[in-house]
Design an enzyme around this catalytic site. Structure first.
Site, short mmCIF file in Angstrom:
data_model
loop_
_atom_site.label_atom_id
_atom_site.label_comp_id
_atom_site.label_asym_id
_atom_site.label_seq_id
_atom_site.Cartn_x
_atom_site.Cartn_y
_atom_site.Cartn_z
CE1 TYR A 141 -3.16 -2.75 -0.05
CE2 TYR A 141 -3.72 -1.68 1.82
CZ TYR A 141 -3.75 -2.57 1.12
OH TYR A 141 -5.12 -4.19 1.06
CE LYS A 192 0.76 -17.48 -3.11
NZ LYS A 192 -0.39 -18.85 -2.26
CG ASP A 224 -2.85 -20.22 -0.69
OD1 ASP A 224 -2.18 -19.60 -0.11
OD2 ASP A 224 -2.34 -20.46 -1.48
CG ASP A 248 -7.27 -4.07 3.78
OD1 ASP A 248 -8.62 -3.69 4.49
OD2 ASP A 248 -7.43 -3.74 2.72
CG ASP A 252 -12.61 -6.42 6.03
OD1 ASP A 252 -12.53 -5.79 7.32
OD2 ASP A 252 -13.15 -5.80 4.94
#
Ligand code: NAD
Length: 386
Positions: A141, A192, A224, A248, A252
Site C-alpha cells: 500500500y 506467501k 490462501d 486488510d 474483514d
C-alpha cells in the site's frame, strides 16, 4: 492527570457512532473520575468540503499532541471521483503514516449472544476470539515505485511494489508476540513465502524473533490457506500476524465470522503505545443519517483505547461488560437483529450501554431512578462537540 483525546468523526455514519462513543466517555468521566479532555477535528470528506484537503494541518497537530485518537470513518460516494491523492481515505492513510501507527490490532470476537448472526454454524464459531495483528504502514500500500504507465506498444500498465525492511517485520512481529504472551501464547504468521521473496524474508525474521519468546508457539501459513482455515476452523487461531494487504483482507473475513462488522473495534499503535482507535467498518453511506448504524464497534474502540493507550484497564472492562449486558437484554441494531430480539436504533443502543455502565456503578436500586436523566445529560454533553 488529564489526558487529551482527539475526536475525528469523519463521514457517513461517523458522526452518529462517535456521538454514542462520546456519551460513554462522558459517563466514565462523570462516574469514575476519569480525567479526559476531548477535542474535535476534521478528517476525510468533511475536511475536503471545509478546507479542500482530507487531512488539515490543524487535525495533524491535534493528533500529534493528543494521547489517543478516536476516529469514526471516512469516505463516501460524494468524493469518489476525486483524484486518489486527495480522496478522504488518503487523509486516513497519511495520518496513520505520520503517527507511525505500524501495528493494527483487530480482534474478532464472537459474543455468544450473537452466535446465530454468523453465517457459519454456531459450533464452528462459538467462543471465537482471534487477534489479527496487521502491519499498517508498509508493504504494497505504500511501496514505491507505483502508478500507471504507458508502455512502448501503447498499452497501459499498472504497478505497485511490495517491500518490507527487516526492521519493519521485526517490530510488527514483536507486537504480535507480546500480545500472544497475554493471551493464548500462539502466533500464526501469514505470508506467501512460496511465491513472494519479500514474505520469504518475513518468514525468516518471524522465525528468528520466536527465539526471544520461548513460551509462544509460532506457526506459519500461506495466505490462501489462512483464508480457507478462517472459514473452516477459525478457533485454531489465537494471534495472527501478517502484512498490510493480507491483514486488510483476512481481518474483514474474520469480522464476518462474528456476524457483523458493526461489532468490531480496532487499534493502531505506534512504538510507544499511543494509538488511533476506530471501528473496522467504513462510513456506510447506505445507512447514514437513519439512526440504524451499530455503534458497538466504536464504543468497543473506546475500551481498546482505555486498555492499550490510557492504561485504564478497569474502565475498559466496564465498557465490555456493559456491551455484554445489553446483548443479554436482547437489544439489537438492524445489522445483528434476529427473531426474538428487540430492534433499536443507534442512539438507543448508545443510551442502553451508558445505562448499563451506570447500573454497574450504582446497582439497580441506586441507579435505576437516575439512569434516564443521566443518559439525557450524556446526550447533552456529547452535543458539546457539535
Ligand atoms: P462499509 O464498511 O462502510 O459498509 C459495508 C456494509 O456494512 C454496508 O452495507 C454498511 O451498511 C454495513 N455497515 C458498516 N458499518 C456498519 C455499522 N456500524 N452498523 C451497521 N451496518 C454497518 O464499507 P464500504 O461500503 O465498502 O465503504 C463505504 C465507504 O467507507 C467507502 O468510501 C470506503 O472507502 C470507506 N471506508 C472507510 C474506512 C475507514 O474509514 N477506516 C474503512 C473501510 C471503508
Amino acid at each position: 492527570m488529564t489526558r487529551k483525546i482527539a475526536i475525528l468523526s469523519g463521514d457517513g455514519i461517523g458522526p452518529e457512532i462517535i456521538a454514542e462513543a462520546v456519551k460513554v466517555i462522558h459517563c466514565l468521566q462523570r462516574e469514575y473520575d476519569f480525567q479526559v479532555e476531548l477535542e474535535e477535528a476534521l478528517v476525510g470528506g468533511a475536511a475536503i468540503d471545509a478546507t479542500g484537503g482530507p487531512l488539515p494541518q490543524k487535525t495533524r497537530e491535534l493528533c500529534q499532541q493528543a494521547d489517543a485518537v478516536l476516529l469514526g470513518a471516512v469516505g463516501g460516494t460524494k468524493w469518489e471521483s476525486l483524484d486518489i491523492a486527495i480522496r478522504p481515505e488518503k487523509g486516513l492513510l497519511d495520518l496513520r503514516a505520520e503517527m507511525a501507527l505500524f501495528s493494527n490490532l483487530r480482534p474478532a470476537i464472537l459474543y455468544p449472544q450473537l452466535a446465530s448472526a454468523s453465517t457459519l454454524k454456531p459450533e464452528v464459531v462459538s467462543g471465537l476470539n482471534i487477534m489479527i495483528v496487521r502491519e499498517l504502514t508498509g508493504g504494497i500500500y505504500f511501496g514505491q515505485p507505483r502508478g500507471i504507465r504507458t508502455l512502448a506498444n501503447g498499452e497501459r500498465e499498472g504497478f505497485n511494489t511490495l517491500v518490507y525492511a527487516e526492521s519493519e517485520i521485526r517490530r510488527i512481529g514483536r507486537s504480535a508476540f507480546e500480545i500472544a504472551m497475554k493471551r493464548g501464547k500462539k502466533v500464526c504468521s501469514v505470508d506467501k513465502a512460496n511465491v513472494l521473496e519479500c514474505t520469504e524474508l518475513w518468514r525468516e525474521v518471524m522465525t528468528e524473533l520466536a527465539k526471544d519468546y520461548p513460551e509462544v508457539s509460532l506457526s506459519h501459513m500461506y495466505v490462501d490457506n489462512a483464508a480457507m482455515q478462517l472459514v473452516r476452523a477459525p478457533k485454531q487461531f489465537d494471534v495472527i500476524v501478517t502484512t498490510n494487504m493480507f491483514g486488510d483482507i483476512l481481518s474483514d473475513c474474520a469480522a464476518m465470522l462474528t456476524g457483523s462488522i458493526g461489532m468490531l473495534p480496532s487499534a493502531s499503535l505506534d512504538a510507544n503505545g499511543k494509538g488511533m482507535y476506530e471501528p473496522i467498518h467504513g462510513s456506510a453511506p447506505d445507512i447514514a443519517g437513519q439512526d440504524s448504524a451499530n455503534p458497538i464497534a466504536t464504543i468497543l474502540s473506546v475500551a481498546m483505547m482505555l486498555r492499550y493507550s490510557l492504561n485504564e484497564t478497569k474502565l475498559a472492562d466496564k465498557i465490555e461488560k456493559a456491551v455484554n449486558t445489553v446483548l443479554d437484554e436482547k437489544l439489537r441494531t438492524a445489522d445483528i437483529h434476529t427473531e426474538g430480539t428487540r430492534k433499536v436504533g443507534t442512539e438507543e443502543m448508545g443510551d442502553a450501554i451508558v445505562a448499563a455502565i451506570m447500573r454497574d456503578m450504582w446497582g439497580d436500586a441506586g441507579g435505576g431512578a437516575s439512569t434516564d436523566s443521566q443518559c439525557a445529560r450524556s446526550s447533552g454533553l456529547s452535543n458539546e462537540l457539535d
